[in-house]
Scaffold this active site. Structure first.
Site, PDB file in Angstrom:
ATOM      1  N   ASN A 184       8.443  -0.569 -10.415  1.00  0.00           N
ATOM      2  CA  ASN A 184       8.039  -1.097 -11.712  1.00  0.00           C
ATOM      3  C   ASN A 184       6.546  -0.896 -11.895  1.00  0.00           C
ATOM      4  O   ASN A 184       5.753  -1.358 -11.076  1.00  0.00           O
ATOM      5  CB  ASN A 184       8.349  -2.598 -11.801  1.00  0.00           C
ATOM      6  CG  ASN A 184       8.144  -3.149 -13.202  1.00  0.00           C
ATOM      7  OD1 ASN A 184       8.983  -2.940 -14.071  1.00  0.00           O
ATOM      8  ND2 ASN A 184       7.030  -3.812 -13.431  1.00  0.00           N
ATOM      9  N   GLU A 185       6.181  -0.154 -12.930  1.00  0.00           N
ATOM     10  CA  GLU A 185       4.773   0.011 -13.312  1.00  0.00           C
ATOM     11  C   GLU A 185       3.870   0.354 -12.128  1.00  0.00           C
ATOM     12  O   GLU A 185       3.002  -0.425 -11.730  1.00  0.00           O
ATOM     13  CB  GLU A 185       4.258  -1.244 -14.020  1.00  0.00           C
ATOM     14  CG  GLU A 185       4.914  -1.470 -15.360  1.00  0.00           C
ATOM     15  CD  GLU A 185       4.281  -2.610 -16.154  1.00  0.00           C
ATOM     16  OE1 GLU A 185       3.633  -3.469 -15.542  1.00  0.00           O
ATOM     17  OE2 GLU A 185       4.433  -2.621 -17.374  1.00  0.00           O
ATOM     18  N   CYS A 217       0.863  -1.179   0.000  1.00  0.00           N
ATOM     19  CA  CYS A 217       0.000   0.000   0.000  1.00  0.00           C
ATOM     20  C   CYS A 217       0.901   1.230   0.000  1.00  0.00           C
ATOM     21  O   CYS A 217       1.806   1.346   0.829  1.00  0.00           O
ATOM     22  CB  CYS A 217      -0.877  -0.044   1.253  1.00  0.00           C
ATOM     23  SG  CYS A 217      -1.790   1.472   1.519  1.00  0.00           S
ATOM     24  N   GLU A 227       9.772  -1.559 -22.057  1.00  0.00           N
ATOM     25  CA  GLU A 227       9.474  -2.957 -22.379  1.00  0.00           C
ATOM     26  C   GLU A 227       8.698  -2.979 -23.695  1.00  0.00           C
ATOM     27  O   GLU A 227       7.665  -2.321 -23.818  1.00  0.00           O
ATOM     28  CB  GLU A 227       8.618  -3.595 -21.274  1.00  0.00           C
ATOM     29  CG  GLU A 227       9.303  -3.612 -19.918  1.00  0.00           C
ATOM     30  CD  GLU A 227       8.427  -4.233 -18.831  1.00  0.00           C
ATOM     31  OE1 GLU A 227       7.408  -4.880 -19.143  1.00  0.00           O
ATOM     32  OE2 GLU A 227       8.757  -4.049 -17.646  1.00  0.00           O
ATOM     33  N   TRP A 271      -0.708 -12.685 -20.613  1.00  0.00           N
ATOM     34  CA  TRP A 271      -1.705 -12.159 -19.684  1.00  0.00           C
ATOM     35  C   TRP A 271      -3.008 -11.704 -20.315  1.00  0.00           C
ATOM     36  O   TRP A 271      -3.953 -11.379 -19.604  1.00  0.00           O
ATOM     37  CB  TRP A 271      -1.112 -11.011 -18.872  1.00  0.00           C
ATOM     38  CG  TRP A 271      -0.309 -10.031 -19.680  1.00  0.00           C
ATOM     39  CD1 TRP A 271       1.049 -10.003 -19.816  1.00  0.00           C
ATOM     40  CD2 TRP A 271      -0.805  -8.951 -20.491  1.00  0.00           C
ATOM     41  NE1 TRP A 271       1.433  -8.974 -20.648  1.00  0.00           N
ATOM     42  CE2 TRP A 271       0.314  -8.317 -21.077  1.00  0.00           C
ATOM     43  CE3 TRP A 271      -2.080  -8.458 -20.798  1.00  0.00           C
ATOM     44  CZ2 TRP A 271       0.192  -7.222 -21.950  1.00  0.00           C
ATOM     45  CZ3 TRP A 271      -2.201  -7.369 -21.653  1.00  0.00           C
ATOM     46  CH2 TRP A 271      -1.074  -6.770 -22.209  1.00  0.00           C
ATOM     47  N   GLU A 290       5.009 -16.149 -15.826  1.00  0.00           N
ATOM     48  CA  GLU A 290       5.197 -15.688 -17.205  1.00  0.00           C
ATOM     49  C   GLU A 290       5.907 -16.711 -18.085  1.00  0.00           C
ATOM     50  O   GLU A 290       6.550 -16.360 -19.072  1.00  0.00           O
ATOM     51  CB  GLU A 290       5.920 -14.336 -17.191  1.00  0.00           C
ATOM     52  CG  GLU A 290       5.009 -13.265 -16.612  1.00  0.00           C
ATOM     53  CD  GLU A 290       5.633 -11.882 -16.519  1.00  0.00           C
ATOM     54  OE1 GLU A 290       6.820 -11.713 -16.864  1.00  0.00           O
ATOM     55  OE2 GLU A 290       4.913 -10.967 -16.080  1.00  0.00           O
ATOM     56  N   GLN A 291       5.772 -17.992 -17.752  1.00  0.00           N
ATOM     57  CA  GLN A 291       6.466 -19.002 -18.561  1.00  0.00           C
ATOM     58  C   GLN A 291       5.940 -19.080 -19.989  1.00  0.00           C
ATOM     59  O   GLN A 291       6.604 -19.606 -20.870  1.00  0.00           O
ATOM     60  CB  GLN A 291       6.417 -20.370 -17.880  1.00  0.00           C
ATOM     61  CG  GLN A 291       5.035 -20.854 -17.525  1.00  0.00           C
ATOM     62  CD  GLN A 291       5.116 -22.123 -16.706  1.00  0.00           C
ATOM     63  OE1 GLN A 291       5.170 -23.199 -17.279  1.00  0.00           O
ATOM     64  NE2 GLN A 291       5.142 -22.011 -15.388  1.00  0.00           N
ATOM     65  N   MET A 292       4.723 -18.558 -20.238  1.00  0.00           N
ATOM     66  CA  MET A 292       4.211 -18.561 -21.608  1.00  0.00           C
ATOM     67  C   MET A 292       4.501 -17.248 -22.340  1.00  0.00           C
ATOM     68  O   MET A 292       3.997 -17.022 -23.441  1.00  0.00           O
ATOM     69  CB  MET A 292       2.694 -18.808 -21.596  1.00  0.00           C
ATOM     70  CG  MET A 292       2.269 -20.088 -20.918  1.00  0.00           C
ATOM     71  SD  MET A 292       3.036 -21.539 -21.666  1.00  0.00           S
ATOM     72  CE  MET A 292       2.099 -21.652 -23.190  1.00  0.00           C
ATOM     73  N   HIS A 293       5.274 -16.372 -21.729  1.00  0.00           N
ATOM     74  CA  HIS A 293       5.566 -15.058 -22.317  1.00  0.00           C
ATOM     75  C   HIS A 293       6.841 -15.150 -23.139  1.00  0.00           C
ATOM     76  O   HIS A 293       7.911 -15.478 -22.622  1.00  0.00           O
ATOM     77  CB  HIS A 293       5.748 -14.054 -21.180  1.00  0.00           C
ATOM     78  CG  HIS A 293       5.745 -12.621 -21.610  1.00  0.00           C
ATOM     79  ND1 HIS A 293       6.681 -12.084 -22.472  1.00  0.00           N
ATOM     80  CD2 HIS A 293       4.919 -11.597 -21.282  1.00  0.00           C
ATOM     81  CE1 HIS A 293       6.418 -10.795 -22.646  1.00  0.00           C
ATOM     82  NE2 HIS A 293       5.359 -10.482 -21.938  1.00  0.00           N
TER      83      HIS A 293
HETATM   84  C1  GAL Z   1       4.863  -5.744 -17.680  1.00  0.00           C
HETATM   85  C2  GAL Z   1       5.786  -5.896 -16.488  1.00  0.00           C
HETATM   86  C3  GAL Z   1       6.803  -6.980 -16.700  1.00  0.00           C
HETATM   87  C4  GAL Z   1       6.147  -8.214 -17.258  1.00  0.00           C
HETATM   88  C5  GAL Z   1       5.457  -7.847 -18.543  1.00  0.00           C
HETATM   89  C6  GAL Z   1       4.799  -9.029 -19.222  1.00  0.00           C
HETATM   90  O1  GAL Z   1       3.642  -5.208 -17.301  1.00  0.00           O
HETATM   91  O2  GAL Z   1       6.458  -4.707 -16.190  1.00  0.00           O
HETATM   92  O3  GAL Z   1       7.424  -7.293 -15.479  1.00  0.00           O
HETATM   93  O4  GAL Z   1       5.246  -8.703 -16.332  1.00  0.00           O
HETATM   94  O5  GAL Z   1       4.460  -6.903 -18.272  1.00  0.00           O
HETATM   95  O6  GAL Z   1       4.146  -8.649 -20.402  1.00  0.00           O
END
Ligand code: GAL
Length: 637
Positions: free
Chosen positions: A147-148, A113, A319, A327, A367-370
């Site tokens: 991050n984000e 938070c 990125e 996702w 995120e193994q499918m990324h």
């Molecule tokens: C972004 C994030 C990364 C990774 C990526 C996957 O939102 O900063 O860490 O999760 O998405 O697409």
């Protein structure tokens, strides 16, 4: 002055995910592919501090050295988006709490938070340790904070810490409960407070909370993100000269990015065009089908332009999608050529660096499918070839440049919070209205600058749109008074006070335009207001009265736009056809050249070149040039 900043590529890398004996080879292959930047560290807290106070930076020293020795420049992330499990034992109440009052658990990321002072203190400690250790390391050439922010709906938290912080914020902002009661209209439904400690957060109310209360809480929540980021920025600045960057996202509006960016040097964002098309842009089914493997032709450009403004001219893509993500509802592979096109589009919009996410696909966890630039087995994935191609092309053309556009569009985060608080129509979103305006401008081949709502001058622009702005700021009001170009405001512009009440004189209350919104109605998708010369208003319509000229009419003769000189107020939300006609007319009267582009082709002009990007799934021809799907073409202006 021509912009001659260098354009470079990079990649996101997680040395802590891989055996150390492979780092040197990874670094060599990155450099061989023509990459210059590598971002590391942003999720590595459990490896940097496995137990409270037990630190292990040795592996990070070696990783930075290995990457640096290969000629790569490191962007070091602060690891505060992923507090390790022990942090929760230390601060059991540090979790963000959702709207239903449930704490958001450990087991993924961003489980904190922003209002929690104890967690913030621990963040200060880890950032200080990193800054002291790497602040003058020659290989650490930039920093990323956290991050984000706001990803996974984490900017807003209904925790006890947030409630206490909000009460304090209210006390500072309004000074007395009476003043707050008056500003919010709390006499309504007997909502009056006699002490700031009585004020709860605007969740779990029986029915709709007071929109003034909601808007104030959104302002408070945004300020907490600013505070959190500022704490890190102050520490990093004390130890390092390297630029500070944060990576923003697509359509995350939960905090004021302009405010956060005021403490940083560069605005970057994370660009995942295919995932966003399906899950974030309210794209029509036709568009989803047509652009399934390319992404929405205006979404990347919009965010580049927005974040170029947020970063006061300095933009990166931290990125960049290289292949299927993990996702979205469905996760497709890009058309061959798109990872190259996306990079060039970013450069054409002023990006100094584009980093692909990620180096090697992880064989484990969420995120193994990324996809990455490499497959999990270390072999090349398709995008690495495209990255290498861009790197080669950049040698020939390192300075893509940016140019001031002739057309501008004002963007304001609080307006988005306001229309969330009281949309009045189920499909009225601030983002939707602004993005529709942007799309119309881009369909006409225009390059667009996005401006913050407190912009003090509009000099140099010929045409400025200000749709749906909650309240005109003093600087913008002044700038409009002396603006010699065409200004198009509305619908809903200047319709509330900063505290979310209806002002008197009634909206839009514009200098030099005698026009009043007498009544508003929101329109369901099956009911529209047709306009006299084609097109229609969708979603929103306002009855205008006053002595200004009626410059456009509805089919049944009511004012659709009222004007005085070059100041115009629009009475509704134009559909595509109406928007196209408006843009063409305004450009004509201002002497701005528009283009008639094949569907899916987008153009962006820099100081020196005209870039063309084919987002269409078929070849298109324009200006004597044929572009295959996913092709990029540039020519000197
Ligand atoms: C972004 C994030 C990364 C990774 C990526 C996957 O939102 O900063 O860490 O999760 O998405 O697409």
């Amino acid at each position: 002055m021509p912009d001659t900043r260098k354009r470079e590529l990079g990649v996101c890398y997680y040395p802590e995910h891989w055996p150390e004996d492979g780092w040197i080879d990874d670094a060599r292959r990155m450099a061989e592919a023509g990459l210059s930047w590598v971002r590391i560290g942003e999720f590595a807290w459990s490896r940097l501090e496995p137990q409270p106070g037990q630190l292990d930076f040795a592996w990070l020293d070696r990783a930075i050295e290995t990457l640096g020795q290969a000629g790569l420049k490191v962007i070091l992330g602060t690891p505060t988006a992923t507090p390790p499990r022990w942090m929760l034992t230390k601060h059991p109440d540090m979790l963000a709490v959702d709207e239903n009052g449930h704490p958001r658990g450990f087991g993924s990321r961003r489980h904190y938070c922003f209002s929690h002072d104890g967690y913030l203190e621990d963040c200060r400690c880890i950032v200080t340790l990193l800054a002291e250790r790497y602040g003058s390391n020659p290989h650490v050439v930039a920093w990323q904070t956290d991050n984000e922010y706001g990803c996974h709906d984490t900017a807003i938290s209904y925790s006890d810490a947030a409630r206490r912080g909000f009460q304090d914020w209210c006390a500072q902002t309004y000074q007395s409960p009476d003043a707050l009661n008056r500003a919010w209209g709390n006499v309504f439904w007997s909502m009056e407070y006699t002490d700031f400690s009585e004020i709860e957060l605007p969740n779990l109310t029986v029915t709709q909370p007071n929109p003034s209360h909601v808007l104030a809480f959104r302002r408070y929540s945004s300020d907490q993100v600013v505070r959190f980021n500022r704490a890190q920025a102050e520490i990093l600045r004390r130890h390092s000269q390297a630029p500070l960057i944060h990576n923003y996202m697509c359509r995350v509006l939960s905090f004021d990015h302009f405010d956060v960016a005021a403490d940083l040097d560069i605005a970057s964002w994370d660009s995942y065009p295919l995932g966003y098309l399906l899950d974030r842009l309210d794209a029509s089914e036709d568009d989803q089908e047509r652009y399934l493997r390319q992404g929405h032709p205006d979404a990347q450009a919009f965010h580049h332009d927005l974040y170029r403004s947020v970063g006061q001219g300095r933009l990166w893509v931290m990125e960049q999608q290289p292949g299927p993500v993990n996702w979205a509802g469905w996760n497709l592979a890009p058309l061959d050529g798109m990872p190259r096109l996306w990079a060039w589009e970013a450069f054409a919009h002023g990006a100094e660096a584009v980093c692909y996410f990620r180096w090697r696909q992880a064989p484990f966890a969420q995120e193994q499918m990324h996809a990455g630039l490499l497959r999990p087995d270390g072999k090349d994935a398709p995008a690495i070839g495209e990255a290498a191609e861009v790197a080669r092309e950049l040698v020939e053309m390192p300075d893509a440049g940016t140019a001031k556009a002739q057309v501008a569009l004002v963007f304001d985060y609080p307006s988005s919070w306001a229309w969330d608080a009281l949309p009045q129509g189920a499909d009225f979103t601030y983002f939707g209205l602004v993005f529709d305006t942007y799309k119309a401008l881009r369909r006409a081949g225009l390059s667009v600058d996005i401006l913050p709502s407190d912009v003090g001058t509009l000099e140099g622009y010929k045409l400025v749109f200000v749709p749906g702005l909650l309240a005109l700021s003093n600087p913008l009001e002044k700038a409009l008074k002396t603006f010699s170009g065409t200004a198009v405001l509305g619908p809903r512009t200047n319709s509330k006070t900063e505290d979310f009440t209806i002002p008197t004189p009634m909206p839009p209350n514009l200098p030099s335009l005698d026009c009043t919104v007498a009544r508003v109605e929101s329109l369901p998708p099956f009911s529209t207001v047709p306009l006299e010369n084609g097109g229609e208003f969708i979603r929103w319509f306002e009855d205008l009265e006053g002595s200004a000229d009626v410059s456009k009419k509805t089919d049944d003769g009511r004012p659709a736009m009222m004007s005085s000189g070059k100041m115009h107020y629009l009475a509704g939300w134009p559909d595509e056809k109406a928007f196209d006609a408006l843009v063409t007319d305004f450009c004509k009267s201002e002497g701005i050249a528009t283009l008639v582009l094949p569907e899916g082709l987008r153009v962006r002009d820099t100081d020196t070149h005209r870039f063309m990007f084919n987002y269409a799934p078929e070849p298109v021809t324009f200006d004597g040039v044929t572009l295959e799907p996913a092709a990029v073409h540039w020519q000197p202006i």
